[in-house]
Enzyme design. Structure first.
Site, PDB file in Angstrom:
ATOM      1  N   ARG A  35      35.448  51.283  53.631  1.00  0.00           N
ATOM      2  CA  ARG A  35      35.350  50.952  52.153  1.00  0.00           C
ATOM      3  C   ARG A  35      33.967  51.122  51.977  1.00  0.00           C
ATOM      4  NH1 ARG A  35      37.849  45.923  49.879  1.00  0.00           N
ATOM      5  NH2 ARG A  35      36.384  44.774  50.950  1.00  0.00           N
ATOM      6  N   GLU A  73      42.557  41.698  38.195  1.00  0.00           N
ATOM      7  CA  GLU A  73      42.250  40.734  39.626  1.00  0.00           C
ATOM      8  C   GLU A  73      41.635  39.669  39.003  1.00  0.00           C
ATOM      9  OE1 GLU A  73      39.759  42.983  42.310  1.00  0.00           O
ATOM     10  OE2 GLU A  73      38.734  43.707  40.899  1.00  0.00           O
ATOM     11  N   LYS A  75      32.556  48.388  45.698  1.00  0.00           N
ATOM     12  CA  LYS A  75      32.051  47.398  45.876  1.00  0.00           C
ATOM     13  C   LYS A  75      30.396  47.196  45.791  1.00  0.00           C
ATOM     14  CE  LYS A  75      33.242  43.484  48.820  1.00  0.00           C
ATOM     15  NZ  LYS A  75      33.679  42.396  47.793  1.00  0.00           N
TER      16      LYS A  75
HETATM   17  N1  PMP Z   1      38.658  41.543  44.191  1.00  0.00           N
HETATM   18  C1  PMP Z   1      37.182  41.437  44.312  1.00  0.00           C
HETATM   19  C2  PMP Z   1      36.579  41.533  43.040  1.00  0.00           C
HETATM   20  C3  PMP Z   1      36.753  40.804  45.276  1.00  0.00           C
HETATM   21  O1  PMP Z   1      35.193  40.652  45.382  1.00  0.00           O
HETATM   22  C4  PMP Z   1      37.210  40.706  46.562  1.00  0.00           C
HETATM   23  C5  PMP Z   1      36.761  40.317  47.901  1.00  0.00           C
HETATM   24  N2  PMP Z   1      35.994  39.123  47.940  1.00  0.00           N
HETATM   25  C6  PMP Z   1      38.686  41.072  46.575  1.00  0.00           C
HETATM   26  C7  PMP Z   1      39.307  41.302  45.285  1.00  0.00           C
HETATM   27  C8  PMP Z   1      39.400  40.858  47.869  1.00  0.00           C
HETATM   28  O2  PMP Z   1      39.235  41.832  48.659  1.00  0.00           O
HETATM   29  P1  PMP Z   1      39.027  41.826  50.102  1.00  0.00           P
HETATM   30  O3  PMP Z   1      40.529  41.284  50.620  1.00  0.00           O
HETATM   31  O4  PMP Z   1      38.795  43.072  50.741  1.00  0.00           O
HETATM   32  O5  PMP Z   1      38.273  40.572  50.816  1.00  0.00           O
END
Ligand code: PMP
Length: 287
Positions: free
Chosen positions: A52, A184, A151
């Protein structure tokens, strides 16, 4: 406790881990990052996080100056050298030092930073009682502006939503996308349970493809629970039987109230509890 920080090829004490004030990561949020978790000294889904990271970098035309295998080794070494068992790892790649103008071609070398530290968790009681969240007015970034699948180091969109949530007394906040659909939370993905099925917004809703989200979907499928990645509205949230959030730091955390409305009976539900346990087992066995 002073940590050994990986900074572009070497480990240095945290006091000496410094980057240029001309770094475009600092000047413009021009860079990408990952948040990873180690359990019992092993990094959970390391390969997925590294993939990622490189995909995020590719999307912003940033060439990371080391291979994915070298990056995995550097992360593992950071965990080992800092004697982190259950901890959190922050991996940052900045565009590097440039001029005060925007032009990324004026930046010399991307900087790779790895910080392995203790994990700071949500209070344990929130996992028992469940979270209360609100929907905030700050919309999730339009994918055509800055795709939430990247990200990137530019997290102001999420920070503004977080501030709005905190001002309303909520430590996590639900963001809608530009179409008014559920996207989200500021740092977590969202799931609903309704009529025995698991519902979560699709990637096209403009969300980060969470590593925990993927793991929980796998857990649900293994448990024979139907998973539907489909656009959701606030109404779907309000009438859900259960709701929970997923994230690297949060893992699986129940949500019991959204916009002051109790979700289901207002207590963590059985499907959430089951998936919490399944996810926990996964972290203990497959990291
Ligand atoms: N959405 C956002 C905006 C995030 O920053 C994160 C990570 N902190 C997540 C979802 C969850 O992703 P992950 O399970 O890969 O940590």
């Amino acid at each position: 406790m002073s940590r050994q920080i990986y900074l572009s090829g070497k480990f240095v004490p945290q006091e000496d881990a410094k980057i240029s004030v001309f770094d475009h990561g600092l000047l413009y949020g021009d860079g990408v990052f990952e948040g990873l978790r180690s359990y019992d000294g092993k990094v959970f889904r390391l390969h997925e996080h590294i993939v990622r990271l490189y995909e995020s970098a590719k999307a912003i035309w940033l060439t990371i100056p080391m291979s994915q295998d070298q990056m995995c080794d550097a992360v593992n070494e950071s965990v080992r050298i800092n004697k982190i068992d259950d901890g959190y790892i922050r991996l940052v790649v900045t565009r590097g030092a440039g001029t005060l103008g925007l032009d990324p071609n004026r930046c010399s070398h991307p900087q790779v930073i790895i910080i392995a530290d203790a994990i700071s968790l949500y209070p344990k009681e929130l996992y028992e009682k469940g979270l209360e969240i609100i929907t905030v007015s700050v919309q999730r970034m339009h994918p055509a502006a800055l795709n939430p699948r990247i990200k990137s180091l530019n997290y102001l969109n999420n920070i503004l939503a977080k501030i709005e949530g905190l001002q309303a007394g909520c430590i996590e906040a639900l963001m809608l996308n530009h179409k008014g659909e559920v996207a989200e939370c500021t740092g977590d993905n969202i799931f609903l349970v309704r009529r025995g099925a698991l519902w979560t917004p699709p990637l096209e809703a403009g969300i980060l493809e969470g590593i925990t989200r993927d793991a929980v979907i796998e857990c649900a499928q293994a448990a024979g629970i139907e998973v539907r990645e489909t656009p959701l509205t606030k109404h779907d949230v309000y009438i859900a039987d259960e709701c929970f959030l997923t994230g690297t730091a949060a893992e699986v955390i129940p949500v019991v109230k959204v916009d002051s409305r109790p979700i289901g009976p207002g207590q963590p539900g059985p499907v959430t509890r089951d998936l919490e346990q399944r996810f926990k087992r996964l972290t203990q066995t497959s990291s």
